[in-house]
Scaffold this motif. Structure first.
Motif, PDB file in Angstrom:
ATOM      1  N   ASP A 272      -7.184   6.547  -1.667  1.00  0.00           N
ATOM      2  CA  ASP A 272      -6.463   5.573  -1.033  1.00  0.00           C
ATOM      3  C   ASP A 272      -7.496   4.695  -0.967  1.00  0.00           C
ATOM      4  OD1 ASP A 272      -5.261   3.854   0.461  1.00  0.00           O
ATOM      5  OD2 ASP A 272      -4.188   5.393   1.686  1.00  0.00           O
TER       6      ASP A 272
ATOM      7  N   GLY B 211       0.977  -1.270  -0.033  1.00  0.00           N
ATOM      8  CA  GLY B 211       0.131  -0.217  -0.021  1.00  0.00           C
ATOM      9  C   GLY B 211       0.720   1.426  -0.064  1.00  0.00           C
ATOM     10  N   LEU B 212       1.636   1.422   0.910  1.00  0.00           N
ATOM     11  CA  LEU B 212       2.714   2.455   0.872  1.00  0.00           C
ATOM     12  C   LEU B 212       3.331   2.918  -0.413  1.00  0.00           C
ATOM     13  CD1 LEU B 212       6.020   3.210   1.219  1.00  0.00           C
ATOM     14  CD2 LEU B 212       5.810   1.658   3.051  1.00  0.00           C
TER      15      LEU B 212
HETATM   16  C1  LIG Z   1      -5.565   3.279   3.878  1.00  0.00           C
HETATM   17  C2  LIG Z   1      -4.276   2.795   3.787  1.00  0.00           C
HETATM   18  N1  LIG Z   1      -3.413   3.076   3.108  1.00  0.00           N
HETATM   19  C3  LIG Z   1      -2.091   2.641   3.014  1.00  0.00           C
HETATM   20  C4  LIG Z   1      -1.781   1.755   3.859  1.00  0.00           C
HETATM   21  C5  LIG Z   1      -0.364   1.114   4.172  1.00  0.00           C
HETATM   22  O1  LIG Z   1      -0.414   0.020   3.368  1.00  0.00           O
HETATM   23  P1  LIG Z   1       0.820  -0.926   3.536  1.00  0.00           P
HETATM   24  O2  LIG Z   1       0.951  -1.375   5.108  1.00  0.00           O
HETATM   25  O3  LIG Z   1       0.603  -2.270   2.554  1.00  0.00           O
HETATM   26  O4  LIG Z   1       2.066  -0.430   3.407  1.00  0.00           O
HETATM   27  C6  LIG Z   1      -2.688   1.051   4.642  1.00  0.00           C
HETATM   28  C7  LIG Z   1      -2.498   0.200   5.719  1.00  0.00           C
HETATM   29  O5  LIG Z   1      -3.218  -0.049   6.780  1.00  0.00           O
HETATM   30  C8  LIG Z   1      -4.159   1.664   4.674  1.00  0.00           C
HETATM   31  O6  LIG Z   1      -5.062   1.285   5.633  1.00  0.00           O
END
Ligand SMILES: Cc1ncc(COP(=O)(O)O)c(C=O)c1O
Length: 395
Positions: free
Chosen positions: A220, A103-104
């Motif tokens: 997001d 996600g990041l």
């Molecule tokens: C809305 C949202 N964006 C981004 C992220 C980050 O994702 P990741 O942990 O895969 O980097 C999260 C993780 O909980 C999230 O809930």
């Protein structure tokens, strides 16, 4: 070596207070610990295992692809990545896809894309407006983007270019918009920050404002996407279309993958602007393709909506029974229960004892994010355990 918790305290970086259970196996909505104890899993790898644990369709796709071709780099075409990109585009309002690993990474890509757009079309505008209690990831930039001052503090100075404004407040976004703004970035429903459902017309108003100002709307959907809200994507719930959208979590049903998607007009990366060693990885792409195809072909989203309503009904019944429950909120299978005191950890531990995994969202709130394939019967089983736990803490 059987004392895994000792190994953890000796060798692993201590960044989180773990729940004292070592999970060794999972199937459907159930997991087992190293002592053979069974749990109903209402955490699902943190809203990840949308088809449950080790779904055969996903496991087979991974195994087959792992025996065929594991990694290529983006310097070459590969089939799973392109099949996934096509499936995502054909089932969303977005036109182009970049596959990454989390996600990041998807959100970093989104911010970079918005900045490129600002450079090319908005006289160098680079600021991204985000909201308080949002969560976008743990890179330095996304720490700055996330509206949690506590998260910021240990890493100051943070990268510039992120303005955190009040959540669910269109006037705050308007007031923060300047000629330096290139985008507004929001979660349709904030997940980590509290399962915060905005007013019905908020997202539409933000969309209208972005159009008026010629700036981009980034959604997001790392947590809300792929059916979590009882609809394939959160933007559909609010009748808006983002210019850029990010996905991760449910996309691979347990296999780490992220996706950055954009409308043609916002897909302004040119050659050399963005890349990733593991971008478009064939194994993770095959897992995500198998997941999404199964979700679409088997109306898993419909199930999430139907069972989500059943779960909501169960939780509101508990709210009537226990006056210390101050709120039950969320959509689909992203639900939270809030208490009038900091009892979430006690509730969690009591559920754990009785074979139910739940997530502590805040000291005074729990979150329920089970796999989307869950049935009403499994929800009833979990509600029985939660009811017992609540009656225990009420004493
Ligand atoms: C809305 C949202 N964006 C981004 C992220 C980050 O994702 P990741 O942990 O895969 O980097 C999260 C993780 O909980 C999230 O809930």
């Amino acid at each position: 070596m059987s004392n895994w918790q000792e190994l953890d305290s000796k060798y692993y970086m201590q960044t989180i207070v773990r729940i004292p259970v070592t999970l060794v196996r999972g199937k459907g909505v159930r997991v087992w610990d190293d002592k053979g104890k069974e749990y109903l899993d209402f955490v699902g790898g943190l809203a990840v295992n949308c088809l449950g644990h080790c779904h055969p369709v996903v496991a087979d796709a991974v195994a087959e692809q792992a025996r065929t071709l594991m990694q290529t780099s983006l310097w070459y075409y590969n089939v799973p990545m392109l099949r996934l990109a096509e499936l995502l585009v054909k089932n969303s309002c977005l036109d182009r896809v970049f596959i990454c690993s989390s996600g990041l990474e998807a959100n970093e890509g989104a911010v970079k894309l918005a900045r490129r757009y600002g450079h090319l079309k908005l006289n160098g505008a680079y600021e991204v407006i985000t909201t308080m209690s949002s969560f976008h990831g743990r890179s330095l930039a996304l720490t700055a983007a996330s509206g949690h001052p506590k998260m910021h503090k240990p890493y100051i100075p943070l990268p510039v270019g992120f303005i955190n404004v009040e959540n669910n407040d269109i006037e705050a976004i308007k007031a923060a918009t300047t000629n330096k703004t290139c985008a507004v970035m929001l979660e349709p429903i904030q997940g980590e920050g509290g399962v915060n459902v905005p007013d019905d017309n908020y997202l539409a108003e933000v969309r209208q404002w972005c159009d008026q100002k010629g700036i981009l709307l980034i959604l997001d959907e790392v947590q809300t996407g792929i059916g979590r809200l009882g609809i394939l994507f959160g933007y559909q719930l609010y009748g808006v279309e983002p210019d850029i959208m990010t996905l991760a979590k449910g996309l691979g049903s347990g296999i780490p993958i992220g996706a950055l998607l954009a409308k043609e007009k916002a897909a302004v990366f040119t050659l050399g602007d963005h890349n990733a060693t593991f971008g478009g990885n064939p194994v993770t792409s095959a897992a995500a393709y198998a997941t999404l195809k199964y979700v679409l072909d088997n109306d898993i989203v419909g199930n999430a909506s139907k069972v989500g309503q059943h779960l909501m009904t169960g939780l509101t019944a508990l709210q009537r029974k226990y006056p210390f429950i101050t709120d039950v909120r969320g959509r689909g299978l992203l639900l939270a229960v809030e208490f009038d005191a900091d009892i979430a950890q006690d509730v969690l531990m009591s559920c754990l004892d009785s074979g139910l995994l739940i997530n502590r969202l805040k000291p005074n709130a729990i979150r329920l994010i089970p796999p989307l394939i869950i049935s009403n019967q499994e929800v009833d089983e979990a509600m029985g355990i939660l009811d017992n736990a609540l009656s225990g803490v009420a004493d």
